[in-house]
Design a protein around this motif. Structure first.
Motif, PDB file in Angstrom:
ATOM      1  N   TRP A 197       0.838  -1.322   0.070  1.00 59.22           N
ATOM      2  CA  TRP A 197      -0.174   0.150  -0.029  1.00 59.22           C
ATOM      3  C   TRP A 197       0.795   1.337   0.014  1.00 59.22           C
ATOM      4  CZ3 TRP A 197      -4.445  -0.144  -1.338  1.00 59.22           C
ATOM      5  CH2 TRP A 197      -5.335  -1.325  -1.498  1.00 59.22           C
ATOM      6  N   ILE A 198       2.047   1.318   0.815  1.00 59.03           N
ATOM      7  CA  ILE A 198       2.981   2.380   0.685  1.00 59.03           C
ATOM      8  C   ILE A 198       3.586   2.532  -0.912  1.00 59.03           C
ATOM      9  CG2 ILE A 198       5.124   3.208   1.659  1.00 59.03           C
ATOM     10  CD1 ILE A 198       4.348   1.698   4.215  1.00 59.03           C
ATOM     11  N   PHE A 199       4.049   1.595  -1.559  1.00 62.95           N
ATOM     12  CA  PHE A 199       4.479   1.678  -2.750  1.00 62.95           C
ATOM     13  C   PHE A 199       3.214   2.256  -3.728  1.00 62.95           C
ATOM     14  CE2 PHE A 199       7.941  -1.324  -1.731  1.00 62.95           C
ATOM     15  CZ  PHE A 199       8.856  -0.476  -2.178  1.00 62.95           C
ATOM     16  N   TYR A 200       2.174   1.850  -3.370  1.00 61.93           N
ATOM     17  CA  TYR A 200       1.144   2.166  -4.635  1.00 61.93           C
ATOM     18  C   TYR A 200       0.639   3.838  -4.160  1.00 61.93           C
ATOM     19  CZ  TYR A 200      -3.732   3.031  -5.683  1.00 61.93           C
ATOM     20  OH  TYR A 200      -5.046   3.782  -6.159  1.00 61.93           O
ATOM     21  N   MET A 201       0.949   4.130  -2.634  1.00 61.17           N
ATOM     22  CA  MET A 201       0.625   5.576  -2.479  1.00 61.17           C
ATOM     23  C   MET A 201       1.715   6.433  -3.110  1.00 61.17           C
ATOM     24  SD  MET A 201      -2.238   6.095  -1.231  1.00 61.17           S
ATOM     25  CE  MET A 201      -1.922   7.848  -1.430  1.00 61.17           C
ATOM     26  N   ILE A 202       2.881   5.821  -3.135  1.00 60.03           N
ATOM     27  CA  ILE A 202       4.135   6.602  -3.852  1.00 60.03           C
ATOM     28  C   ILE A 202       3.793   7.023  -5.302  1.00 60.03           C
ATOM     29  CG2 ILE A 202       6.432   6.633  -4.316  1.00 60.03           C
ATOM     30  CD1 ILE A 202       6.927   5.146  -1.862  1.00 60.03           C
ATOM     31  N   GLU A 203       3.475   6.006  -6.000  1.00 58.35           N
ATOM     32  CA  GLU A 203       3.041   6.240  -7.306  1.00 58.35           C
ATOM     33  C   GLU A 203       1.743   7.082  -7.661  1.00 58.35           C
ATOM     34  OE1 GLU A 203       1.830   2.153  -8.645  1.00 58.35           O
ATOM     35  OE2 GLU A 203       3.647   0.998  -7.894  1.00 58.35           O
TER      36      GLU A 203
END
Length: 262
Positions: A197-203
């Motif tokens: 989810w953190i990587f998704y929010m970075i994108e």
């Protein structure tokens, strides 16, 4: 109730949903005076215009270092806002999740605050914060931070509650403390999904930071706004292509990381 009657009810429900969607689509088109047929026929000419105007020229490509500098600022801002928001979101999610909450009042407060931050769009945050902090990086950071915080709290709570409770029950049965239960029973099982989810929010924040930059005058959004006002479509095309490339690279990297940690 027989299986045939259950299937018949599901069929009628799906038919009803489709009818409602069709009515809403055509009703919205009628209210806004949008002609769907004309819109579809306009797609080829729109694509032709984009190819003729948005494809970077040789002269435009020379400005790649300038674009990369601004793009790097946007990436750093997105990463910092996402990671710091994730830390606070994890604390609030532990308080708000049914599996880990130690007080119903604090759990309600955590979920309520997350709901407020999540339901205010990032652009709205930027518009409000620009009045207080002005046109600078701080405004962009807090706009991304608040929206990311609200979203991640919700996702982290769902992740914690969906995790297997066997490990938690086993630890509690052995007399483990609350912090031991969280650190050894909850986090190890949920951390891979939380990192996803953190990587998704970075994108997501890299794309959002572009819009925020239009309002705050920072990052790649500043360049986009600058060349948009000049009607320099070649530069706009170059900026757009580079943003898309960065998002794809981060998505590819995050997918690799997910495979390693899962």
């Amino acid at each position: 109730m027989t299986e045939a009657n259950i299937l018949r009810r599901k069929k009628w429900r799906m038919t009803g949903v489709m009818i409602v969607l069709i009515v809403l689509t055509y009703g919205s088109a009628a209210i806004t005076k949008f002609n769907i047929i004309e819109g579809l026929f306009a797609i080829p000419s729109t694509l032709a215009w984009m190819i003729n105007n948005l494809v970077p020229s040789a002269e435009t490509i020379e400005n790649i270092p300038k674009v990369l500098k601004r793009l790097w600022e946007t990436i750093i801002l997105s990463v910092i806002a996402s990671t710091t928001a994730a830390v606070f979101a994890l604390l609030f999610a532990i308080l708000g999740a049914q599996t880990t909450q130690f007080n119903r009042f604090f759990g309600f407060v955590a979920r309520f605050m997350a709901s407020i931050f999540r339901n205010v769009p990032v652009i709205a945050w930027a518009l409000v914060l620009v009045i207080s902090f002005g046109h600078n990086v701080v405004t962009g950071y807090f706009a991304l931070f608040f929206s990311t915080f609200g979203f991640l709290v919700r996702m982290f709570i769902e992740t914690i509650d969906e995790a297997s409770s066997d490990g938690v029950e086993a630890l509690m049965a052995t007399g483990a403390t609350y912090f031991q239960m969280v650190c050894k029973g909850v986090l190890p099982d949920t951390m891979p999904q939380m990192l996803s989810w953190i990587f998704y929010m970075i994108e997501t924040n890299i794309r959002s930071a572009t819009l925020v930059g239009l309002l705050t005058g920072t990052g790649i959004g500043y360049l986009f706004d600058l060349y948009y006002k000049k009607l320099d479509y070649n530069m706009l095309g170059l900026i757009t292509i580079m943003i898309i490339a960065v998002v794809f690279i981060i998505e590819f990297t995050s997918n690799k990381v997910r495979k390693v940690i899962s």
